[in-house]
Design a protein around this motif. Sequence first.
Motif, PDB file in Angstrom:
ATOM      1  N   THR A  49       0.839  -1.190   0.000  1.00  0.00           N
ATOM      2  CA  THR A  49       0.000   0.000   0.000  1.00  0.00           C
ATOM      3  C   THR A  49       0.874   1.241   0.000  1.00  0.00           C
ATOM      4  O   THR A  49       2.040   1.205   0.416  1.00  0.00           O
ATOM      5  CB  THR A  49      -0.927   0.074   1.221  1.00  0.00           C
ATOM      6  OG1 THR A  49      -0.121   0.078   2.410  1.00  0.00           O
ATOM      7  CG2 THR A  49      -1.901  -1.067   1.277  1.00  0.00           C
ATOM      8  N   ILE A  50       0.279   2.339  -0.438  1.00  0.00           N
ATOM      9  CA  ILE A  50       0.948   3.634  -0.389  1.00  0.00           C
ATOM     10  C   ILE A  50      -0.103   4.703  -0.129  1.00  0.00           C
ATOM     11  O   ILE A  50      -1.163   4.714  -0.750  1.00  0.00           O
ATOM     12  CB  ILE A  50       1.729   3.914  -1.690  1.00  0.00           C
ATOM     13  CG1 ILE A  50       2.521   5.212  -1.572  1.00  0.00           C
ATOM     14  CG2 ILE A  50       0.823   3.900  -2.911  1.00  0.00           C
ATOM     15  CD1 ILE A  50       3.557   5.404  -2.679  1.00  0.00           C
ATOM     16  N   THR A  51       0.200   5.598   0.814  1.00  0.00           N
ATOM     17  CA  THR A  51      -0.720   6.682   1.125  1.00  0.00           C
ATOM     18  C   THR A  51      -0.502   7.846   0.154  1.00  0.00           C
ATOM     19  O   THR A  51       0.462   7.862  -0.612  1.00  0.00           O
ATOM     20  CB  THR A  51      -0.510   7.189   2.549  1.00  0.00           C
ATOM     21  OG1 THR A  51       0.785   7.817   2.625  1.00  0.00           O
ATOM     22  CG2 THR A  51      -0.565   6.043   3.559  1.00  0.00           C
ATOM     23  N   SER A  52      -1.373   8.828   0.229  1.00  0.00           N
ATOM     24  CA  SER A  52      -1.231   9.997  -0.625  1.00  0.00           C
ATOM     25  C   SER A  52       0.044  10.764  -0.308  1.00  0.00           C
ATOM     26  O   SER A  52       0.598  11.459  -1.165  1.00  0.00           O
ATOM     27  CB  SER A  52      -2.445  10.910  -0.489  1.00  0.00           C
ATOM     28  OG  SER A  52      -2.621  11.289   0.868  1.00  0.00           O
ATOM     29  N   GLY A  53       0.531  10.609   0.909  1.00  0.00           N
ATOM     30  CA  GLY A  53       1.775  11.267   1.302  1.00  0.00           C
ATOM     31  C   GLY A  53       3.025  10.469   1.001  1.00  0.00           C
ATOM     32  O   GLY A  53       4.137  10.953   1.219  1.00  0.00           O
ATOM     33  N   GLY A  54       2.837   9.244   0.514  1.00  0.00           N
ATOM     34  CA  GLY A  54       3.978   8.435   0.107  1.00  0.00           C
ATOM     35  C   GLY A  54       4.442   7.394   1.100  1.00  0.00           C
ATOM     36  O   GLY A  54       5.430   6.693   0.848  1.00  0.00           O
TER      37      GLY A  54
END
Length: 120
Positions: free
Chosen positions: A49-54
């Motif tokens: 997974t990866i968040t919008s913030g990286g």
Amino acid sequence: VQLQASGGGLVQAGGSLRLSCAASGSIFSIYVMAWYRQAPGKQREFVATITSGGSTNYADSVKGRFTISRDNAKNTVYLQMNSLKPEDTAVYYCSAAVKVSSDRPVRLYWGQGTLVTVSS
């Protein structure tokens, strides 16, 4: 909202592939983007997974070999897969947590899957 995954194919063990998944449609904001996979006869499992913030998270089975990244301007998530093993053979699915407008709740969307086959 549609997610279009691409980049799968046949590769020899030890090889590399790069998967892409582009989100399109009415998108206000995309939060977490992720990759899952489903091998023949097995349940779908988490890959990365990866968040919008990286910020990223990986399954133990792919740590050090796979890298997830995203281009927020293109609404696209990538999965760079190196040192592939036959046990990585699966259909790979992307997902994205999306808000279609500021007043709508976040909803999870799935791509159609792309087949990765690793030969020994």
